[in-house]
Design a protein around this motif. Structure first.
Motif, PDB file in Angstrom:
ATOM      1  N   UNK A   1       0.842  -1.170   0.000  1.00 48.84           N
ATOM      2  CA  UNK A   1       0.000   0.000   0.000  1.00 48.84           C
ATOM      3  C   UNK A   1       0.880   1.223   0.000  1.00 48.84           C
ATOM      4  N   UNK A   2       0.706   2.146  -0.924  1.00 44.44           N
ATOM      5  CA  UNK A   2       1.505   3.369  -0.937  1.00 44.44           C
ATOM      6  C   UNK A   2       1.247   4.180   0.334  1.00 44.44           C
ATOM      7  N   UNK A   3       2.305   4.473   1.056  1.00 42.44           N
ATOM      8  CA  UNK A   3       2.189   5.164   2.335  1.00 42.44           C
ATOM      9  C   UNK A   3       3.154   6.347   2.366  1.00 42.44           C
ATOM     10  N   UNK A   4       2.671   7.487   2.832  1.00 41.22           N
ATOM     11  CA  UNK A   4       3.498   8.687   2.925  1.00 41.22           C
ATOM     12  C   UNK A   4       4.687   8.440   3.854  1.00 41.22           C
ATOM     13  N   UNK A   5       5.800   9.026   3.502  1.00 40.24           N
ATOM     14  CA  UNK A   5       7.018   8.834   4.306  1.00 40.24           C
ATOM     15  C   UNK A   5       6.859   9.373   5.731  1.00 40.24           C
ATOM     16  N   UNK A   6       6.027  10.396   5.916  1.00 35.73           N
ATOM     17  CA  UNK A   6       5.818  10.888   7.283  1.00 35.73           C
ATOM     18  C   UNK A   6       5.167   9.810   8.146  1.00 35.73           C
ATOM     19  N   UNK A   7       4.258   9.047   7.557  1.00 37.28           N
ATOM     20  CA  UNK A   7       3.620   7.957   8.301  1.00 37.28           C
ATOM     21  C   UNK A   7       4.638   6.874   8.609  1.00 37.28           C
ATOM     22  N   UNK A   8       5.461   6.533   7.622  1.00 38.53           N
ATOM     23  CA  UNK A   8       6.446   5.474   7.869  1.00 38.53           C
ATOM     24  C   UNK A   8       7.471   5.914   8.906  1.00 38.53           C
ATOM     25  N   UNK A   9       7.857   7.173   8.873  1.00 43.77           N
ATOM     26  CA  UNK A   9       8.816   7.673   9.863  1.00 43.77           C
ATOM     27  C   UNK A   9       8.252   7.627  11.270  1.00 43.77           C
TER      28      UNK A   9
ATOM     29  N   UNK B   1      13.524   1.851   1.273  1.00 43.77           N
ATOM     30  CA  UNK B   1      14.910   1.918   0.803  1.00 43.77           C
ATOM     31  C   UNK B   1      15.073   2.635  -0.535  1.00 43.77           C
ATOM     32  N   UNK B   2      13.995   2.896  -1.228  1.00 47.53           N
ATOM     33  CA  UNK B   2      14.085   3.607  -2.509  1.00 47.53           C
ATOM     34  C   UNK B   2      13.786   5.090  -2.284  1.00 47.53           C
ATOM     35  N   UNK B   3      14.828   5.905  -2.116  1.00 49.16           N
ATOM     36  CA  UNK B   3      14.633   7.311  -1.737  1.00 49.16           C
ATOM     37  C   UNK B   3      13.957   8.172  -2.798  1.00 49.16           C
ATOM     38  N   UNK B   4      13.954   7.728  -4.051  1.00 46.26           N
ATOM     39  CA  UNK B   4      13.353   8.536  -5.109  1.00 46.26           C
ATOM     40  C   UNK B   4      11.833   8.444  -5.143  1.00 46.26           C
ATOM     41  N   UNK B   5      11.269   7.490  -4.421  1.00 46.79           N
ATOM     42  CA  UNK B   5       9.812   7.336  -4.396  1.00 46.79           C
ATOM     43  C   UNK B   5       9.214   8.230  -3.320  1.00 46.79           C
ATOM     44  N   UNK B   6       8.183   8.993  -3.656  1.00 48.36           N
ATOM     45  CA  UNK B   6       7.550   9.836  -2.638  1.00 48.36           C
ATOM     46  C   UNK B   6       6.732   9.017  -1.632  1.00 48.36           C
ATOM     47  N   UNK B   7       6.301   7.826  -2.054  1.00 47.73           N
ATOM     48  CA  UNK B   7       5.514   6.958  -1.174  1.00 47.73           C
ATOM     49  C   UNK B   7       6.243   5.631  -1.001  1.00 47.73           C
TER      50      UNK B   7
END
Length: 118
Positions: free
Chosen positions: A1-9, A46-52
């Motif tokens: 599921x595409x998840x915003x990096x703020x949520x993952x952090x 691990x893929x920094x270029x993805x926004x989600x």
């Protein structure tokens, strides 16, 4: 599921604190489960270029469950084990979040998970 990096952090930080608290207080299964989830989320970002980040829905479910399980223990435990967890966190330069914050983090994860079902 595409998840915003703020949520993952937020999820990673909360899981790290849950793992610390659980292992400091003799709950190895919860600590190990939290560490497994940290690894799964870490792998997904691990893929920094993805926004989600692509996080499996089950990982989000389990993350919310772990945080919901540990937060009340932190709230209830005003004794030596809570002081020990805070001392461990201070020694490692990672402040323990107030218990309500962990509940908020669980809610944030549940909200992200709920978007899958829409």
């Amino acid at each position: 599921m595409p998840t915003a990096r703020t949520v993952t952090g937020q999820a990673l930080m909360a899981l790290a604190q849950a793992a610390k608290y659980a292992t400091t207080n003799g709950d190895s299964p919860t600590g190990q489960h939290a560490i497994d989830l940290i690894c799964e989320i870490g792998d997904a970002i691990t893929e920094p270029d993805r926004p989600l980040a692509l996080i499996p829905a089950g990982v989000l479910d389990e993350t919310a469950q772990i945080l919901d399980r540990v937060a009340p223990k932190i709230e209830k435990d005003g004794g030596a084990s809570a002081r020990a967890a805070r001392a461990t966190a201070r020694a490692e330069s990672m402040p323990m979040s107030p218990p309500g914050i962990m509940r908020d983090d669980a809610g944030l994860v549940r909200t992200a998970r709920a978007s899958i079902d829409r």
